[in-house]
Design a protein around this motif. Structure first.
Motif, mmCIF file in Angstrom:
data_model
loop_
_atom_site.group_PDB
_atom_site.id
_atom_site.type_symbol
_atom_site.label_atom_id
_atom_site.label_comp_id
_atom_site.label_asym_id
_atom_site.label_seq_id
_atom_site.Cartn_x
_atom_site.Cartn_y
_atom_site.Cartn_z
ATOM 1 N N GLY A 207 0.812 -1.222 0.000
ATOM 2 C CA GLY A 207 0.000 0.000 0.000
ATOM 3 C C GLY A 207 0.837 1.259 0.000
ATOM 4 O O GLY A 207 2.065 1.218 -0.048
ATOM 5 N N SER A 224 -2.580 0.988 -4.576
ATOM 6 C CA SER A 224 -3.816 0.403 -4.048
ATOM 7 C C SER A 224 -3.536 -0.664 -2.995
ATOM 8 O O SER A 224 -4.424 -1.059 -2.256
ATOM 9 C CB SER A 224 -4.600 -0.250 -5.193
ATOM 10 O OG SER A 224 -3.872 -1.367 -5.689
ATOM 11 N N GLY A 225 -2.301 -1.175 -2.973
ATOM 12 C CA GLY A 225 -1.972 -2.266 -2.038
ATOM 13 C C GLY A 225 -2.303 -3.646 -2.588
ATOM 14 O O GLY A 225 -1.977 -4.658 -1.964
ATOM 15 N N ALA A 246 0.536 -2.987 6.418
ATOM 16 C CA ALA A 246 -0.272 -2.340 5.382
ATOM 17 C C ALA A 246 -0.435 -0.861 5.635
ATOM 18 O O ALA A 246 -0.793 -0.442 6.737
ATOM 19 C CB ALA A 246 -1.643 -3.013 5.321
ATOM 20 N N VAL A 249 -5.189 1.332 3.217
ATOM 21 C CA VAL A 249 -5.934 0.760 2.066
ATOM 22 C C VAL A 249 -7.208 0.119 2.610
ATOM 23 O O VAL A 249 -7.283 -0.205 3.787
ATOM 24 C CB VAL A 249 -5.125 -0.328 1.321
ATOM 25 C CG1 VAL A 249 -3.922 0.263 0.631
ATOM 26 C CG2 VAL A 249 -4.695 -1.443 2.264
#
Ligand code: CTP
Length: 409
Positions: A207, A224-225, A246, A249
């Motif tokens: 992300g 967008s991851g 992360a 996202v």
């Protein structure tokens, strides 16, 4: 792998589906159908709210079992008491899990049949949240989510998109097929593919990062991851213990993956190092290269015609991981380039002392950051491999194939 193979871990599993009171309750009907198609036995319990949206009879027709709706039904209790039902289940699934239900689960309440079942069972719990996006993002719900996750609850979704009230955002129930796939890959079920990463610890970053300028603005990017999440899912499916760090996202946590959510490059740096030691590090995140020198406590007001931002370099997480003394077996970086892809990628491979770098061209119409598909080329010291345009989930599987090859090289 065929659809049947992917869900074969569910064959013979005894699943207790607890349906919460939200508009998405109708999708739980389709979930029952798909779980039974995958070979699972399904019993359903509903909250009072759920019965306002779908009838118990609909679930009964699809599950082949009497739907349980209350603790106080003496006939149903006689056939199978609720404690017996809680013991019967190999896994309990709550879908849709409303904000209220998540709160009651997080606090261990047992004030109706569904929460009592969830408290009485020793089976692992999977929840698929669905609610208005503001309710989802509320600090109370996020705190309940963190509590449930910390307790080992598997969370599937919610997805981002249009919501029932005409609004849009994170809060849509994950699609029945996503829930089935997550359940099929959940720990405790039979593995469904080659377990060539069994016993290895893998840390994946994914992300964007957001660098706050003031309380309402940030510097971000269009990652967008999806690629990092697909890689984490693929590695977990193949037996690795995966920690996914992360950035911000709205993606469902892949089955069997431990997720740590962060916002800024500095937080990502700390979370990655907290997750080490590991055997493999895969830096798929698009980490901001610069961050504001000083965080601004109050909103920046417009005063002059131009505004210069004072930015400083962020730590290069990937290079630091590759340089640290604890020897990882493999360090994999990503490079997003608009031109001279091979040359820039190879330079990064060397400068950051990586074992493998995966380069893709950004700024083209189809593929890159926000797309579901991509094409890419991986480079290592004395070789390279191109991956033709494909969905990111497939590319992730192919990249993991290469990683296994490089590990054994
Ligand atoms: N990366 C990192 N920490 C940073 C910046 C990048 O770990 N502060 C990692 C990314 O996760 C990715 C790789 O480094 O694996 C990208 O390399 P980088 O040199 O940052 O690429 P660009 O930002 O595209 O660099 P440049 O603008 O110089 O091309």
């Amino acid at each position: 792998m065929s659809g049947a193979d992917k869900t074969s871990g569910l064959a013979g599993q005894r699943l207790l589906l607890c349906v919460g009171g939200g508009i998405a309750a109708y999708k739980a009907l389709e979930l029952v159908r798909r779980l039974r198609e995958a070979g699972a036995e399904v019993q359903v319990a509903m909250t009072a709210g759920a019965q306002q949206f779908v009838t118990p009879l609909s679930f009964q027709a699809l599950s082949g079992h009497v739907t349980r709706t209350t603790l106080w039904d003496s006939g149903a209790e006689q056939a199978m008491g609720h404690i017996e039902l809680a013991r019967w289940a190999d896994r309990v699934i709550v879908a849709p899990a409303t904000a209220d239900l998540m709160a009651r689960l997080a606090h261990g309440l047992a004030d109706d049949l569904v929460t009592t079942l969830c408290l009485a069972t020793t089976a692992p719990l999977t929840i698929a949240p669905a609610m208005n996006h503001r309710m989802w993002q509320h600090a109370a719900t996020q705190a309940n989510l963190a509590t449930l996750r910390a307790r080992g609850v598997q969370v599937v979704g919610p997805n981002d998109g249009p919501l029932a009230e005409g609004e849009s955002g994170p809060g849509r129930l994950a699609e029945p097929e996503e829930i089935v796939a997550a359940l099929a890959g959940a720990p405790g079920l039979a593995p469904t593919g080659p377990q060539d990463l069994a016993g290895l610890n893998i840390v994946v970053s994914a992300g964007p990062t957001y660098e706050d300028l003031d309380p309402v603005r940030y510097l971000g990017n269009r990652s967008s991851g999806k690629m990092g999440f697909a890689i984490a899912a693929s590695a977990a499916k193949r037996g690795a213990r995966v920690t996914l760090v992360a950035g911000p996202v709205h993606l469902a946590t892949p089955a069997g993956v431990t997720r740590v959510d962060v916002r800024s490059a500095a937080q990502m740096h700390d979370a990655v190092f907290a997750a080490l030691p590991a055997d493999i590090y895969i830096g798929a995140a698009a980490v901001a290269d610069y961050t504001p020198r000083e965080p601004v406590a109050n909103k920046i007001k417009k005063s002059s015609e131009s505004l210069a931002l004072d930015l400083v370099r962020t730590p290069d997480i990937l290079a630091k991981v590759a340089a640290q003394t604890q020897a990882l077996k493999l360090v994999v970086g990503f490079a997003a380039e608009t031109n001279n892809v091979a040359e820039y990628a190879r330079k990064k491979l060397e400068a950051k002392r990586l074992d493998l770098i995966v380069a893709n061209r950004v700024g083209i119409a189809d593929g890159g950051f926000e797309s579901d598909q991509n094409a890419m080329t991986a480079y290592w010291k004395d070789g390279e491999r191109s991956f033709a345009t494909a969905p990111k989930t497939r590319l992730a599987d192919e990249l993991i194939d290469l990683i296994v090859e490089r590990l054994n090289a």
